[in-house]
Motif scaffolding. Structure first.
Motif, PDB file in Angstrom:
ATOM      1  N   GLU A 141     -29.057 -22.033  26.389  1.00 43.05           N
ATOM      2  CA  GLU A 141     -28.779 -22.558  27.726  1.00 43.05           C
ATOM      3  C   GLU A 141     -29.013 -21.488  28.789  1.00 43.05           C
ATOM      4  O   GLU A 141     -30.098 -20.940  28.877  1.00 43.05           O
ATOM      5  N   ALA A 142     -27.982 -21.140  29.567  1.00 42.99           N
ATOM      6  CA  ALA A 142     -28.168 -20.232  30.699  1.00 42.99           C
ATOM      7  C   ALA A 142     -28.517 -18.812  30.286  1.00 42.99           C
ATOM      8  O   ALA A 142     -28.994 -18.024  31.108  1.00 42.99           O
ATOM      9  N   SER A 146     -36.631 -17.199  30.208  1.00 43.70           N
ATOM     10  CA  SER A 146     -37.970 -17.778  30.182  1.00 43.70           C
ATOM     11  C   SER A 146     -38.387 -18.010  28.743  1.00 43.70           C
ATOM     12  O   SER A 146     -37.828 -17.410  27.817  1.00 43.70           O
ATOM     13  N   ARG A 227     -38.025 -30.478  27.054  1.00 47.27           N
ATOM     14  CA  ARG A 227     -37.550 -31.308  28.158  1.00 47.27           C
ATOM     15  C   ARG A 227     -36.118 -30.968  28.566  1.00 47.27           C
ATOM     16  O   ARG A 227     -35.689 -31.313  29.664  1.00 47.27           O
ATOM     17  N   LYS A 228     -35.392 -30.294  27.709  1.00 49.80           N
ATOM     18  CA  LYS A 228     -34.017 -29.896  28.021  1.00 49.80           C
ATOM     19  C   LYS A 228     -33.956 -28.645  28.887  1.00 49.80           C
ATOM     20  O   LYS A 228     -32.896 -28.318  29.431  1.00 49.80           O
ATOM     21  N   LEU A 229     -35.075 -27.940  29.006  1.00 48.09           N
ATOM     22  CA  LEU A 229     -35.067 -26.611  29.610  1.00 48.09           C
ATOM     23  C   LEU A 229     -35.334 -26.655  31.109  1.00 48.09           C
ATOM     24  O   LEU A 229     -36.200 -27.393  31.579  1.00 48.09           O
ATOM     25  N   GLY A 230     -34.614 -25.816  31.836  1.00 43.28           N
ATOM     26  CA  GLY A 230     -34.846 -25.664  33.264  1.00 43.28           C
ATOM     27  C   GLY A 230     -35.420 -24.307  33.609  1.00 43.28           C
ATOM     28  O   GLY A 230     -35.388 -23.884  34.755  1.00 43.28           O
ATOM     29  N   ILE A 231     -35.937 -23.604  32.604  1.00 44.77           N
ATOM     30  CA  ILE A 231     -36.476 -22.255  32.784  1.00 44.77           C
ATOM     31  C   ILE A 231     -38.002 -22.300  32.787  1.00 44.77           C
ATOM     32  O   ILE A 231     -38.607 -23.280  32.334  1.00 44.77           O
ATOM     33  N   ARG A 259     -44.131 -30.246  31.629  1.00 43.67           N
ATOM     34  CA  ARG A 259     -43.913 -29.323  32.745  1.00 43.67           C
ATOM     35  C   ARG A 259     -45.239 -29.166  33.490  1.00 43.67           C
ATOM     36  O   ARG A 259     -46.028 -28.261  33.193  1.00 43.67           O
TER      37      ARG A 259
END
Length: 293
Positions: A141-142, A146, A227-231, A259
């Protein structure tokens, strides 16, 4: 968690990677009924975690480690069931990534005074290691900063099937010839780049591989994790990657569907093992992707 210097180097191992191995800090963390082996180089900068490919070991990154160890903490495990690490407690990518994350937390946590500076880490995964890197990033997660996929499997793009030579029943020159053939058929595009070191790595890896990663690498589980990643996610592929021969455009479109803004780099004249075959070009791209340390 246990830590020591590499026993291979201590015993005067003649392999061409002995000096780099001797310079590593070595850690063991729990893995099923045994231990997972980690090697680390460098003390400064943000951690960079490198996950090797199937039937491989930390040696897949032999030419990448020196390029980053001067200004980063480079962390390279032997993935469970491969290299010197024990078999994983379960064979799913989620379970294996969980073992890796637990071990990574222990490796990073060894220096409590630096905990805040080392809170986030970059991840790069090669081939089968790319699948695990995606799962690791999702579970971290956080903590993950990258993700860089290097010739990654698990995207649902058909893998080009290649008949490889048996090596386990061969010795001497016959074994060397089989290893050379396998490198040319799967890992390296230019036969002139198959040097003695590449042959030694291929042989060592094949002798120590006990986990069959092919079902994971040839599957289609990675897109759901991405798809779960925000990085930031980046792709680096050798232009002549044997695994996806003729389908590199499909690889790129699959990733861009997840992405659209992601950077996708093709390294000219390089095969699947792009970090070894074109080390300078690969390191330059990865350094630009990672940004300041």
């Amino acid at each position: 968690m246990q830590t020591d210097r590499s026993p291979d180097a201590a015993q005067g191992d003649p392999m061409p990677w002995a000096a780099l191995d001797a310079a590593a800090r070595r850690f063991q963390t729990p893995c099923g009924a045994g231990e997972m082996v980690w090697r680390c180089w460098g003390e400064g900068g943000r951690p960079l975690v490198l996950l090797h490919g199937g039937a491989g070991s930390w040696l897949h990154w032999l030419r990448t480690i020196p390029a980053f160890a001067a200004d980063r903490m480079v962390i390279v495990p032997d993935i469970p069931g491969l290299g010197s690490s024990a078999a994983p407690p379960a064979s799913t990518p989620a379970a294996i990534a969980g073992v890796i994350l637990e071990g990574l937390e222990q490796v990073l946590g060894r220096d409590a005074q630096d905990k805040d500076r080392r809170e986030r880490f970059d991840i790069a995964g090669f081939s089968y290691g790319g699948v695990l890197a995606g799962f690791l990033a999702a579970q971290a997660e956080a903590r993950a900063r990258s993700l860089t996929l290097v010739g990654s499997g698990g995207l649902g793009v058909p893998i080009h099937r290649v008949a490889l030579e048996r090596v386990r029943d061969k010795t001497g020159a016959e074994r060397d010839a089989a290893n050379r053939t396998n490198l040319l058929r799967w890992m390296i595009a230019d036969p002139a780049r198959i040097d003695a070191q590449a042959l030694a790595i291929q042989d060592w890896n094949s002798r120590h591989a006990r986990f069959d990663s092919r079902p994971i690498g040839s599957g289609s589980l990675l897109p759901d994790e991405l798809r779960k990643l925000g990085i930031p996610i980046t792709g680096i592929w050798g232009e002549q990657d044997h695994a996806v021969r003729g389908l590199l455009g499909e690889v790129e479109s699959t990733l861009r569907a997840i992405r659209p803004e992601m950077a996708f780099h093709r390294v000219p004249a390089a095969g699947h093992w792009v970090a070894y075959e074109a080390p300078n070009a690969f390191a330059a791209i990865l350094r630009a992707v990672l940004g300041p340390r």
